[in-house]
Enzyme design. Structure first.
Site, PDB file in Angstrom:
ATOM      1  CB  SER A   8      -1.127  -0.244   1.436  1.00 19.09           C
ATOM      2  OG  SER A   8      -0.169   0.308   2.246  1.00 19.09           O
ATOM      3  CB  SER A   9       0.615   4.379  -1.963  1.00 18.05           C
ATOM      4  OG  SER A   9       0.686   3.587  -2.811  1.00 18.05           O
TER       5      SER A   9
END
Length: 182
Positions: A8-9
């Protein structure tokens, strides 16, 4: 062995990060690697997962966007997996590179994802330019100056630049900028 990879960013995407782990486990992943970094940042866990993969293994991710954001990077990863004799499986697409149809589909979808990202970035540039002409653009929130006191304190305590950056959750460049702002 089935190797899973999740990404995930940002930390704000924790729920999605956990959901990826559950999905990979349900799909049969024996070992799951994961990290919370931007797709354009250095991805140590992805490199570890790719290194870990052996001939006959399956490398699995929930979505192509979790694996690669550009066509060249996708080709680089797929080529590495091919050389190692590892199959790539992308769950949300039902894609499996063990067949010629799976490889063709991956190439087509990868090209579409690259196009979609480029279109999104172009729209973003247009929006920023418009906001600038209307004097509404502020840019991103500064990171270095608000952390300057903490950076100087940690530096005085003998911390290294990388250690300071990790401790404060900022880039090394921001650490240097904070020290320059003194």
């Amino acid at each position: 062995m089935i190797i899973g990879y999740r990404r995930s960013s940002t930390a704000e995407q924790q729920a999605g990060f956990e959901a990826q782990a559950e999905t990979l486990k349900k799909a049969g992943a024996d070992k799951v690697f994961g990290e919370m970094v931007s797709s354009v940042s250095e991805r140590v866990e992805l490199d570890r997962a790719l290194e870990f993969a052996r001939e006959g293994d399956v490398f699995m991710c929930t979505s192509l966007s979790r694996l690669a954001r550009s066509l060249p990077r996708m080709f680089e990863i797929v080529s590495l997996l091919d050389r190692k004799g590892v199959t790539l499986r992308i769950l949300d697409m039902g894609l499996d590179t063990s067949s010629s149809t799976g490889r063709l589909t991956l190439n087509l979808i990868g090209s579409i994802c690259q196009w979609e990202r480029e279109v999104m970035l172009e729209r973003q540039r247009i929006g920023i330019a418009k906001a600038r002409t209307e004097k509404k653009y502020r840019g991103r929130k500064p990171v270095a100056v608000p952390n300057a006191d903490a950076v100087r304190t940690l530096k005085a305590e003998g911390w290294g630049m990388t250690q300071i950056a990790r401790r404060l959750g900022i880039s090394r460049a921001s650490v240097y900028r904070a020290l320059e702002s003194a």
